[in-house]
Structures are given as structure tokens and as C-alpha cells.
Scaffold this motif. Structure first.
Motif, PDB file in Angstrom:
ATOM      1  N   SER A  99      -3.202   7.500  27.274  1.00 30.38           N
ATOM      2  CA  SER A  99      -3.042   6.704  26.290  1.00 30.38           C
ATOM      3  C   SER A  99      -1.657   7.181  25.769  1.00 30.38           C
ATOM      4  O   SER A  99      -0.598   6.315  25.715  1.00 30.38           O
ATOM      5  CB  SER A  99      -4.037   6.955  25.037  1.00 30.38           C
ATOM      6  N   ILE A 100      -1.268   8.458  25.264  1.00 35.36           N
ATOM      7  CA  ILE A 100      -0.075   8.621  24.836  1.00 35.36           C
ATOM      8  C   ILE A 100       1.084   8.769  25.785  1.00 35.36           C
ATOM      9  O   ILE A 100       2.172   8.794  25.437  1.00 35.36           O
ATOM     10  CB  ILE A 100      -0.343  10.106  24.110  1.00 35.36           C
ATOM     11  N   GLY A 101       0.396   8.950  27.013  1.00 34.44           N
ATOM     12  CA  GLY A 101       1.608   9.042  28.016  1.00 34.44           C
ATOM     13  C   GLY A 101       2.327   7.765  28.118  1.00 34.44           C
ATOM     14  O   GLY A 101       3.607   7.487  28.789  1.00 34.44           O
ATOM     15  N   ARG A 160      -2.033  13.186  15.536  1.00 32.82           N
ATOM     16  CA  ARG A 160      -3.476  12.727  15.517  1.00 32.82           C
ATOM     17  C   ARG A 160      -3.274  11.261  15.722  1.00 32.82           C
ATOM     18  O   ARG A 160      -2.099  10.738  15.644  1.00 32.82           O
ATOM     19  CB  ARG A 160      -3.599  12.632  13.796  1.00 32.82           C
ATOM     20  N   GLU A 161      -4.289  10.822  16.441  1.00 34.89           N
ATOM     21  CA  GLU A 161      -4.454   9.394  16.978  1.00 34.89           C
ATOM     22  C   GLU A 161      -5.566   8.712  16.567  1.00 34.89           C
ATOM     23  O   GLU A 161      -6.647   9.282  17.079  1.00 34.89           O
ATOM     24  CB  GLU A 161      -4.284   9.624  18.553  1.00 34.89           C
ATOM     25  N   ALA A 162      -5.591   7.607  16.211  1.00 36.64           N
ATOM     26  CA  ALA A 162      -6.726   6.939  15.746  1.00 36.64           C
ATOM     27  C   ALA A 162      -7.115   5.940  16.883  1.00 36.64           C
ATOM     28  O   ALA A 162      -6.213   5.489  17.783  1.00 36.64           O
ATOM     29  CB  ALA A 162      -6.486   5.881  14.454  1.00 36.64           C
ATOM     30  N   LEU A 163      -8.514   5.810  17.097  1.00 35.03           N
ATOM     31  CA  LEU A 163      -9.081   4.836  17.777  1.00 35.03           C
ATOM     32  C   LEU A 163      -8.874   3.298  17.297  1.00 35.03           C
ATOM     33  O   LEU A 163      -8.932   3.162  15.965  1.00 35.03           O
ATOM     34  CB  LEU A 163     -10.314   4.928  17.958  1.00 35.03           C
ATOM     35  N   ILE A 259     -10.218   9.305  14.086  1.00 33.84           N
ATOM     36  CA  ILE A 259      -8.935  10.041  14.325  1.00 33.84           C
ATOM     37  C   ILE A 259      -9.148  11.214  14.966  1.00 33.84           C
ATOM     38  O   ILE A 259     -10.105  12.037  14.772  1.00 33.84           O
ATOM     39  CB  ILE A 259      -8.218  10.041  13.025  1.00 33.84           C
ATOM     40  N   ASP A 260      -8.568  11.248  16.430  1.00 35.22           N
ATOM     41  CA  ASP A 260      -8.584  12.327  17.220  1.00 35.22           C
ATOM     42  C   ASP A 260      -7.316  13.139  17.127  1.00 35.22           C
ATOM     43  O   ASP A 260      -6.289  12.678  16.709  1.00 35.22           O
ATOM     44  CB  ASP A 260      -8.817  12.064  18.524  1.00 35.22           C
ATOM     45  N   THR A 261      -7.298  14.440  17.334  1.00 32.78           N
ATOM     46  CA  THR A 261      -6.346  15.389  17.369  1.00 32.78           C
ATOM     47  C   THR A 261      -5.832  15.615  18.645  1.00 32.78           C
ATOM     48  O   THR A 261      -6.859  15.827  19.488  1.00 32.78           O
ATOM     49  CB  THR A 261      -6.512  16.651  16.738  1.00 32.78           C
ATOM     50  N   LEU A 262      -4.428  15.484  19.124  1.00 32.83           N
ATOM     51  CA  LEU A 262      -4.058  15.757  20.463  1.00 32.83           C
ATOM     52  C   LEU A 262      -3.491  17.155  20.322  1.00 32.83           C
ATOM     53  O   LEU A 262      -2.607  17.343  19.468  1.00 32.83           O
ATOM     54  CB  LEU A 262      -2.890  14.831  20.889  1.00 32.83           C
ATOM     55  N   TRP A 263      -3.803  18.190  21.047  1.00 32.47           N
ATOM     56  CA  TRP A 263      -3.267  19.230  21.229  1.00 32.47           C
ATOM     57  C   TRP A 263      -2.244  19.510  22.247  1.00 32.47           C
ATOM     58  O   TRP A 263      -2.283  19.191  23.342  1.00 32.47           O
ATOM     59  CB  TRP A 263      -4.655  20.163  21.341  1.00 32.47           C
ATOM     60  N   LEU A 264      -1.317  20.291  21.704  1.00 33.00           N
ATOM     61  CA  LEU A 264      -0.198  20.743  22.709  1.00 33.00           C
ATOM     62  C   LEU A 264      -0.570  22.129  23.118  1.00 33.00           C
ATOM     63  O   LEU A 264      -0.944  23.140  22.396  1.00 33.00           O
ATOM     64  CB  LEU A 264       1.079  20.957  21.748  1.00 33.00           C
ATOM     65  N   ILE A 265      -0.722  22.364  24.577  1.00 33.75           N
ATOM     66  CA  ILE A 265      -0.880  23.619  25.231  1.00 33.75           C
ATOM     67  C   ILE A 265       0.106  24.147  26.234  1.00 33.75           C
ATOM     68  O   ILE A 265       0.892  23.296  26.894  1.00 33.75           O
ATOM     69  CB  ILE A 265      -2.326  23.572  26.055  1.00 33.75           C
ATOM     70  N   TYR A 266       0.230  25.385  26.306  1.00 35.11           N
ATOM     71  CA  TYR A 266       1.090  26.112  27.299  1.00 35.11           C
ATOM     72  C   TYR A 266       0.414  27.451  27.358  1.00 35.11           C
ATOM     73  O   TYR A 266      -0.147  28.011  26.398  1.00 35.11           O
ATOM     74  CB  TYR A 266       2.629  25.881  26.714  1.00 35.11           C
ATOM     75  N   ALA A 286       9.587  11.211  17.152  1.00 34.58           N
ATOM     76  CA  ALA A 286       9.839  10.029  17.555  1.00 34.58           C
ATOM     77  C   ALA A 286       8.401   9.180  17.618  1.00 34.58           C
ATOM     78  O   ALA A 286       8.714   7.753  17.501  1.00 34.58           O
ATOM     79  CB  ALA A 286      10.631  10.094  19.074  1.00 34.58           C
ATOM     80  N   LEU A 287       7.459   9.808  17.947  1.00 32.97           N
ATOM     81  CA  LEU A 287       6.163   9.021  17.807  1.00 32.97           C
ATOM     82  C   LEU A 287       5.927   8.372  16.521  1.00 32.97           C
ATOM     83  O   LEU A 287       4.938   7.362  16.566  1.00 32.97           O
ATOM     84  CB  LEU A 287       5.116   9.952  18.388  1.00 32.97           C
ATOM     85  N   VAL A 288       6.324   8.894  15.654  1.00 36.23           N
ATOM     86  CA  VAL A 288       5.975   8.217  14.091  1.00 36.23           C
ATOM     87  C   VAL A 288       6.888   7.530  13.642  1.00 36.23           C
ATOM     88  O   VAL A 288       7.112   6.970  12.632  1.00 36.23           O
ATOM     89  CB  VAL A 288       5.853   9.419  13.232  1.00 36.23           C
ATOM     90  N   ARG A 289       8.109   7.161  14.493  1.00 35.25           N
ATOM     91  CA  ARG A 289       9.132   6.091  14.051  1.00 35.25           C
ATOM     92  C   ARG A 289       9.090   5.089  14.864  1.00 35.25           C
ATOM     93  O   ARG A 289       8.202   4.828  15.836  1.00 35.25           O
ATOM     94  CB  ARG A 289      10.600   6.672  14.497  1.00 35.25           C
TER      95      ARG A 289
END
Length: 296
Positions: A99-101, A160-163, A259-266, A286-289
């Protein structure tokens, strides 16, 4: 493996033209310099022709000297990479859900267009596979839909990403009976997402009883049948926003939202390089613009 100290000695002997001057420059005894050359010749064959007041490289010596120069250059490049953390240069390996990809990939290409020394490798994968990819070192950073509990991973909220309930454009509102008449366009996470969202928007209704109108496992194609009026679906916001034919679909809004949360991992054992930090921060902005806006 050829001893790098012997290679350095050969370079110095060639550049100074003398065992004595090479010894002075390397802070060694002349006997040590001679010993280095002897051991190198024992391994590689004759390298120097020793003439009065002159040293001349043999063909083998020229090859070994060129190899020594290449080794020195490689060492310099490595030192530069270890000491210089350029935010606009280097390789980045990222893995994200589909999805976000879909939304991220054009942004990543834009960054590579603006910064030609930046190399970005992007993979689509489910969250569980992304976690393992980061642990194995196949990906530097990943986005996942849950914070993994692993001591070797750092996880932080990214976005955060809504369905979204997505219907053909001509539909401005939808009762449960209208959704039943349309039918559901399913995908690998479709039923699960539909239960979560529709269960809240239409309490008491059985989501599993919705008639099936189609299925695809290609994230970029899920909205094609919806745009043609063949059914409706439930997708994360970024998959919807990345769809090219926005005029053919409509997102029906309602309360309560899911609404789901996407997590950055490293990996937590070492700091994230500057190029990764800059790119992640830029992507979050950029994702919020609006998608038509770009920024360096």
C-alpha cells in the motif's frame, strides 16, 4: 593473500628509486626493506632488475605495482566511506508493504533524479518478511504495520494510515443494501480490512456475507474493477492515493475511522546513516503534501 606492507614497500622503492631512501621514508631498516621485496618476489616472481644506480621493474613487477596502487585506492575509498556520511550519496535498501510502497516509489525515484549519487533499492513485501529482511541485513530500513518485539530492532512510529471504503465515482453514499448490490472486490487482506472498517460503519452486519465480485493479489490493480463500476473494496489510504484514475473512484467517509500506525524499523545496534535519516524525514513530509508538490 599478498601482504599489504610488502606492496607498500614495493611502491616506495619504485617511487624513490632506492632501497635506502625507501627505508628512510618508511622508517624501516634497509635490511627490512630488502626482506619485504624478497618475500614479495618469492610469492610473485622477479619484480626488480637491480642495476648500478638504477632499479627497473620487470613486467611482473609492473603488474604487482599496479595491483598495489589499486589496493591503496580501494583503501582510500573505504576510509572515505567510513568517515564521510554524505546525506545525498550512497546506497539505501528499503522494504515496505504494498500500500504505502505504491505511494513511496515515485517519491524514491524523484530523490534519485535529484541526487544522482543516491542509489535506492525498494522491495514490496509483507510486514513479517520485512522484519526478517532487516534482521538478516538484506534491507537497511523497513516499514511495517506493527512494532516488532526484537532486541536487535529499533521501531518508531512513521505514519498513520486510514482504511478507506472505495466505491465507483458515481456513488456518493452507500447503505448496506447498496454495498451488497455492488459486491466486494477482494484482495489478500481484503476481508480482514473489510471486517475492521465495515464492522464499525455498519454495526450488526455480516461482512462475510457480502457477495464476491472479483479478486486480485496485485496491489496496483485492485481499484481497476472499482473504477469500472464492478464493485467496491476496502484499502489503506496510500494505496488509494497512488491510484492514477482518481476521477473514476470515490472514498466514502464516515465515523468511526479505522487508522493504523506504520512503524519504521532498523537495526538498533548501530546508528542510522545520514542518508537514511534524511530520506526518511523527507518521505514523512512528502507523504502529507499533495502528490503534485515536490521538494529537494
Amino acid at each position: 593473500m599478498i601482504n599489504p606492507l610488502w606492496l607498500r614497500t614495493l611502491r616506495c622503492v619504485h617511487e624513490t628509486g632506492s632501497f635506502t631512501r625507501a627505508a628512510e621514508q618508511l622508517d624501516l631498516t634497509q635490511a627490512a626493506v630488502s626482506q619485504h621485496i624478497q618475500r614479495l618476489e618469492a610469492q610473485c616472481g622477479p619484480l626488480l632488475l637491480r642495476k648500478p644506480r638504477q632499479l627497473e621493474l620487470t613486467p611482473r613487477g609492473q603488474l604487482v605495482l599496479e595491483f598495489a596502487r589499486q589496493q591503496d585506492e580501494a583503501s582510500e575509498r573505504l576510509r572515505a566511506q567510513l568517515t564521510e556520511d554524505d546525506p545525498y550519496c550512497g546506497a539505501i535498501r528499503m522494504a515496505t508493504p504494498g500500500s504505502i510502497g505504491l505511494r513511496l516509489y515515485p517519491l524514491l525515484l524523484e530523490q534519485q533524479r535529484l541526487h544522482r549519487q543516491l542509489t535506492i533499492q525498494h522491495r514490496f513485501a509483507p510486514s513479517q518478511e520485512i522484519v526478517q529482511s532487516v534482521l538478516d541485513g538484506r534491507s537497511d530500513v523497513g516499514l511495517v504495520d506493527y512494532p516488532p518485539e526484537h532486541p536487535s530492532l529499533h521501531a518508531e512510529p512513521f505514519m498513520r494510515e486510514a482504511l478507506c471504503l472505495v466505491v465507483p465515482h458515481e456513488i456518493t453514499s452507500a447503505s448496506w443494501s447498496q454495498l451488497q448490490a455492488l459486491g466486494f472486490i477482494d484482495h489478500p487482506d481484503g476481508r480482514s480490512m473489510a471486517r475492521r472498517l465495515l464492522g464499525r460503519l455498519y454495526p450488526g452486519q455480516r461482512v462475510d456475507d457480502l457477495p464476491l465480485r472479483g479478486f486480485t493479489n496485485q496491489i496496483g490493480l485492485i481499484l481497476e474493477p472499482v473504477a469500472l463500476g464492478l464493485g467496491f473494496t476496502v484499502l489503506p489510504h496510500f494505496a488509494v492515493s497512488a491510484y492514477a484514475q482518481q476521477e473514476a473512484i470515490r472514498v466514502l467517509t464516515g465515523q468511526p475511522e479505522v487508522i493504523d500506525t506504520l512503524w519504521l524499523i532498523y537495526r538498533s545496534e548501530w546508528p542510522l546513516p545520514a542518508r537514511h535519516q534524511r530520506l526518511v524525514a523527507w518521505l514523512a513530509e512528502a507523504l502529507v503534501r499533495p502528490a503534485t508538490q515536490t521538494r529537494r
